[in-house]
Design an enzyme around this catalytic site. Structure first.
Site, PDB file in Angstrom:
ATOM      1  N   VAL A   1      -2.599   2.988  -0.666  1.00  0.00           N
ATOM      2  CA  VAL A   1      -3.038   3.392  -2.006  1.00  0.00           C
ATOM      3  C   VAL A   1      -1.845   3.252  -2.934  1.00  0.00           C
ATOM      4  O   VAL A   1      -0.717   3.558  -2.558  1.00  0.00           O
ATOM      5  CB  VAL A   1      -3.579   4.843  -2.064  1.00  0.00           C
ATOM      6  CG1 VAL A   1      -4.852   4.967  -1.254  1.00  0.00           C
ATOM      7  CG2 VAL A   1      -2.539   5.861  -1.599  1.00  0.00           C
TER       8      VAL A   1
ATOM      9  N   MET B   1       5.609   3.574  -4.877  1.00  0.00           N
ATOM     10  CA  MET B   1       4.869   4.696  -5.442  1.00  0.00           C
ATOM     11  C   MET B   1       3.493   4.705  -4.819  1.00  0.00           C
ATOM     12  O   MET B   1       2.542   4.173  -5.379  1.00  0.00           O
ATOM     13  CB  MET B   1       4.748   4.546  -6.966  1.00  0.00           C
ATOM     14  CG  MET B   1       6.081   4.353  -7.649  1.00  0.00           C
ATOM     15  SD  MET B   1       7.219   5.688  -7.289  1.00  0.00           S
ATOM     16  CE  MET B   1       8.766   4.923  -7.633  1.00  0.00           C
ATOM     17  N   CYS B   2       3.413   5.209  -3.595  1.00  0.00           N
ATOM     18  CA  CYS B   2       2.134   5.012  -2.928  1.00  0.00           C
ATOM     19  C   CYS B   2       2.018   5.809  -1.647  1.00  0.00           C
ATOM     20  O   CYS B   2       2.928   6.522  -1.247  1.00  0.00           O
ATOM     21  CB  CYS B   2       1.959   3.544  -2.587  1.00  0.00           C
ATOM     22  SG  CYS B   2       3.497   2.665  -2.411  1.00  0.00           S
ATOM     23  N   GLY B   3       0.872   5.624  -1.023  1.00  0.00           N
ATOM     24  CA  GLY B   3       0.625   6.201   0.288  1.00  0.00           C
ATOM     25  C   GLY B   3       0.262   5.081   1.242  1.00  0.00           C
ATOM     26  O   GLY B   3      -0.374   4.099   0.855  1.00  0.00           O
TER      27      GLY B   3
ATOM     28  N   ASP C   1       5.000   9.336  -6.495  1.00  0.00           N
ATOM     29  CA  ASP C   1       4.032   9.863  -5.527  1.00  0.00           C
ATOM     30  C   ASP C   1       4.353  11.304  -5.121  1.00  0.00           C
ATOM     31  O   ASP C   1       3.456  12.111  -4.910  1.00  0.00           O
ATOM     32  CB  ASP C   1       3.935   8.948  -4.296  1.00  0.00           C
ATOM     33  CG  ASP C   1       5.276   8.344  -3.916  1.00  0.00           C
ATOM     34  OD1 ASP C   1       6.313   8.916  -4.309  1.00  0.00           O
ATOM     35  OD2 ASP C   1       5.292   7.325  -3.221  1.00  0.00           O
TER      36      ASP C   1
END
Lengths: 303, 652
Positions: free
Chosen positions: A150, A1-3, B431
């Site tokens: 992130v 769940m991120c960049g 996300d």
């Protein structure tokens, strides 16, 4: 769940640009992960020296942690060249010539290790890109290449040690940033644990880092290690890995997690979204490339 | 032509201006787009927009009648759900270009990413370069023209539409086949290519659905249904229910589909009791006037909240599973009782919109009936992730119910056994979800609350994601919830009970210290005002009623909802059957039921010594069974069970 983000400058072009570029790229995709931000930066290596970074916190807690670290360093015959307490970190450069894995596991007993490497330094904490930069002066880092991340915390807590990048516990200079989920995590971890590898978190990104570092330590090229990772790892993933001289990526066969890249004569940049790449070139349309599902590649500083 | 500089103003402001210019008939040029997301989302006025550079996710998404030209690349979800108009991209497109489009012409001069045209319904998606993995995945209609190579598994699980491939077909998806292209089709494609000045000399291979998987091979034989109370008994291993189950499976050779909810005994709100002996309290003639029940849901982040006369909503149920008349009656009842109704999957009918004063519009993975116009006339938007009766599974609508009219609204081929996707094309993690939520807010000018419907599975993680992705409230649905059609074993054994769900949800919010930043509407087997009061005591902000309202409106619980021949005219699309259902009368019945709920909530609240439903709290409850005590961490007081039974005996 991120960049995720990664950048490598060709030749001598890195310097202060690497950290600055990563801060901008991560700020550009902060919507993908507002909880924590981290950087893996590769600076100049000096022969026989290792950089270590630990979480020690603040106040009394930090004082005892630093004492424990210094005691263990002495026991491990690592002599301190320079050290610093910054933010919640204790950073130390030591003279060391033994077996890094044994040394790393011993240091883990003293305090929470963030990274160990000749050139690698990982900075990560709760907060957004600019907040972490402010705390740890990330923009002052001189480096050749680096990764950034992130994070939106779901399954584990919002703690600095759950932030990315992950260091390949026990292996100098290998770092990873990952977007996705490895579904055969426990199976793969048990296999590695049977061979005496140790894990410090339950985070699947640490597994990828150790998995790749293990291959590298057997003399397998990063390209080849990435190729087998696509077969060995189940789940959805887009990840970036870095070593002293290389950056590589791998993407799962289902193409579930985004990744986009841009290359020119000066640099190679990879990110979750083009909006991050465009932060480096405002007002300019880029000729970007989306890697196909099940693909991998590496870039080396020398090429 | 007006110029908007995205280096100077944020996308949100730019979109407002573009909408304004569109209404005035002015064309717009966007400079310095720098791959920003949501450019041009939600436009419904005729307008030409030129984007000088690259755009990010959902460029020109949720629009109608627009003409977009993007000089360079676009991110994921190009032209999401667009109705009419065109989008021309000079460079490459990211994944799911043309997702869920309902018309329009999309042209990509470069390559396009994975899953292009996923769940598209109509229109043309044309890519001059190469496509990637699973182009045309689950498409229901329209056409995809790929001048280059197809990529792997082209046409995976497509139900309708055509994919024309000019280059190499790398591999076919499941249930896809290559057929001949006829002259007229070719002429039409050539005319299309000429219109966009795309040069192509070669021939095409046409990929279509192979028809092997659109319907279940064998239908379930109709049998006399076992009454629900017999059905839910578990006294005997080889009882009538098990025998029937074995018999039917011996005929169809697969899992069974049925309507209604699980029938197993599970810890529920009935295993909780009020600490105070309410039988001793005097509620007087009009308890409702003594208790404040007004509740606002969805306003915590600044959207216009739903205004409920009591902490009650109608649970999402689809037009499709239920007849139009039934949805209309429920809508009318919701207005009469001043609460909110929910469309469920499958779109919004005019009858339903007119009937319900407050209506939440639900968006599912198949985007069936989803569109910008109904979004704009809704009072709330909801992203469905899953439902309590079958968490992790998509909806099922058997062919009998997929009539021509219904298929048209949903944008799918009529007469198929519709197995809705269990995942959203553009939500593959928290996300991506945050970008989707933002798209909905952009499209509706940040006015509507955006909620998420969660079937109880991994509630702890899901709740944290819901908070971090900025949802305004959560509809949390436990295992005791029902469905119009689902796998029989799934309903009985998958998911977690409603009381366990609310506990996990509250724990998650406590863990990250944000109890006040999320509202929870609890549903799943809530039957009366007493259940509601207990749910509120446990910590819910409101409750949802689904099955109860159906039963109040005439359902006889035969569990044959999936068959489509509902004798009461509720779970059917057959006009002859639907005739039996009288919306105006049933609306009154449902309304009276809802008023009984109001009276009960008020009476309990008053008897507990409160003047506002918000004062209800955990300390008012005890658990009657060890299981319920373990789940809720309420004191285990078996003594209260005797009182409970005594009371029951007295009432008869």
């Amino acid at each position: 769940m991120c960049g995720i983000a990664g950048i490598m400058y060709r030749g001598e072009g890195g310097g202060l640009h690497v950290a600055k570029a990563l801060i901008d790229m991560l700020d550009g995709c902060q919507h993908r992960g507002p909880d924590s931000t981290g950087f893996a930066l590769y600076g100049q290596a000096a022969k026989g020296e290792l950089k270590l970074r630990f979480f020690v916190g603040q106040g009394d807690e930090a004082v005892t942690a630093v004492e424990r670290i210094q005691k263990t360093l002495a026991e491990q015959h690592a002599s301190i060249i320079e050290d610093e307490h910054i933010g919640d970190n204790y950073r130390v450069v030591v003279q060391f010539s033994g077996d890094v894995r044994k040394f790393a596991y011993a240091m883990e007993q003293a305090a929470k290790v963030i990274s160990i490497g000749e050139s690698l330094d990982i900075v990560k904490d709760v907060g957004k890109a600019h907040e972490v930069d402010e705390r740890y002066a990330v923009h002052k880092f001189t480096s050749t290449h680096g990764l950034g991340h992130v994070r939106l915390a779901t399954e584990s807590d919002v703690k600095p040690e759950s932030a990315h990048p992950f260091w390949a516990t026990g292996f100098a200079d290998v770092a990873i940033v990952h977007n996705g989920q490895i579904t055969n995590y426990w199976k793969m971890r048990r296999r590695l644990e049977q061979r005496d590898f140790e894990f410090r978190t339950d985070n699947d990104s640490e597994l990828i880092a150790v998995y790749l570092a293990d291959k590298l330590s057997q003399g397998i090229a990063l390209q080849e290690a990435l190729k087998t990772s696509i077969d060995d790892l189940d789940g959805t993933f887009s990840f970036l890995v870095s070593t002293k001289d290389e950056i590589g990526y791998a993407k799962d066969r289902l193409a579930v997690k985004p990744m986009i890249m841009y290359e020119n004569d000066d640099l190679i940049a990879v990110a979750s979204e083009e909006v991050s790449l465009n932060r480096l070139f405002p007002g300019q349309a880029l000729n970007t490339k989306e890697p196909p599902p099940g693909s991998y590649n590496t870039w080396s500083r020398s090429t | 032509m007006v110029t908007i500089d995205l280096a100077k103003i944020p996308v949100r402001e730019a979109n407002e201006r573009i909408r304004q210019y569109g209404a005035e008939g002015q064309d717009v040029e966007v400079i310095n787009p720098d791959a920003r997301h949501h450019i041009g989302v939600g436009l419904t006025a005729e307008i030409n927009v030129k984007i000088r550079g690259s755009a990010g996710y959902f460029c020109a998404g949720l629009t109608d009648k627009v003409h977009f030209e993007v000089d360079n690349n676009v991110g994921w979800g190009l032209g999401d759900n667009i109705y009419n108009g065109s989008v021309v991209v000079g460079g490459n497109a990211g994944a799911i270009a043309g997702v869920a489009i309902r018309g329009a012409e999309l042209v990509i001069r470069g390559n396009m990413g994975s899953r292009a045209g996923q769940v598209m319904k109509a229109g043309t998606l044309c890519c001059a370069g190469n496509a990637n993995f699973m182009a045309g995945y689950m498409m229901y209609g329209g056409r995809i023209i790929i001048l280059g190579d197809s990529g792997e598994r082209v046409g995976e699980d497509m139900a309708g539409g055509e994919i024309y491939v000019g280059g190499e077909v790398h591999s076919l998806g499941s249930d896809a086949q290559i057929v001949d292209v006829d002259g007229a089709e070719l002429d039409d494609i050539r005319a299309f290519l000429d219109r966009y000045e795309l040069k192509f000399k070669g021939t095409f291979k046409k990929v279509v659905n192979a028809g092997k998987n659109l319907r279940y091979a064998t239908s379930e034989r109709q049998v006399r249904s076992i009454p629900f109370f017999t059905f839910s008994g578990e006294t005997d291993y080889w009882n009538a229910k098990i025998q029937e189950d074995l018999y039917i499976k011996s005929q169809i050779g697969r899992y069974r589909i049925r309507g209604y909810g699980g029938a197993r005994e599970l810890p529920h709100l009935s295993d909780l009791a009020f600490k105070k002996d309410l039988s001793q309290s005097d509620h007087g003639p009009d308890p409702v006037s003594k208790v404040n029940m007004y509740t606002e849901i969805g306003g915590i982040n600044g959207a216009t909240p739903l205004k409920l006369s009591m902490p009650v909503m109608i649970a999402p149920m689809s037009y499709g599973a239920l007849s139009r008349s039934t949805k209309q009656a429920i809508g009318m009842a919701s207005s009469l009782s001043s609460i909110a109704e929910n469309t469920g999957e499958g779109g919004m009918s005019d009858a339903q919109r007119d009937a319900a004063a407050q209506l939440i519009f639900q968006c599912l993975g198949g985007r069936l009936g989803w569109n910008i116009y109904d979004m704009k006339r809704a009072n709330g938007l909801e992203i469905y992730i899953s439902q309590g009766a079958k968490p992790g599974f998509g909806g099922q609508l058997m062919a009998k119910k997929v009539t021509k009219e219904l298929a048209e609204i949903r944008g799918i081929p009529p007469g198929i056994d519709l197995r809705s996707p269990s995942r959203h094309p553009d939500i593959l993690g928290a996300d991506d979800l945050v970008i989707k939520v933002e798209e909905f807010r952009e499209a509706t000018s940040y006015k509507l609350p955006v909620s998420v419907k969660l079937g109880a599975g991994r509630v702890r993680d899901d709740m944290k994601i819901a908070v971090k992705d900025g949802f305004d409230f959560v509809e949390l649905d436990g295992m005791q919830g029902s469905t119009g059609a689902g796998g029989a074993e799934v309903m009985e054994y998958v998911g977690i009970p409603t009381v366990a769900a609310i506990m996990e949800a509250l724990d998650a919010l406590e863990e990250i210290g944000v109890r006040d930043k999320m509202q929870i509407v609890l549903m799943g087997g809530i039957r009366d005002g007493i259940d509601a009061a207990k749910a509120l005591c446990l910590g819910s902000d409101a409750v949802g009623y689904g099955t109860s309202t159906i039963i109040a409106g005439g359902c006889i619980a035969c569990m044959q909802c999936h068959v489509g021949q509902c004798v009461t005219g509720i779970a059917t699309q057959d006009p002859e059957h639907e005739k039996r259902y009288q919306p105006a009368i049933e609306a009154q019945n449902i309304h009276r039921f809802l008023e009984s709920v109001r009276w009960q909530i008020a009476t309990v609240t008053h008897a507990l010594g409160y003047t506002d439903v918000k004062q209800l709290n955990r300390d008012d409850l005890v658990a009657l069974t060890p299981e319920a005590a373990a789940i809720t961490r309420l004191p285990y007081e078996p003594g209260y069970r005797d009182r409970h039974l005594e009371l029951k005996a007295k009432v008869g």
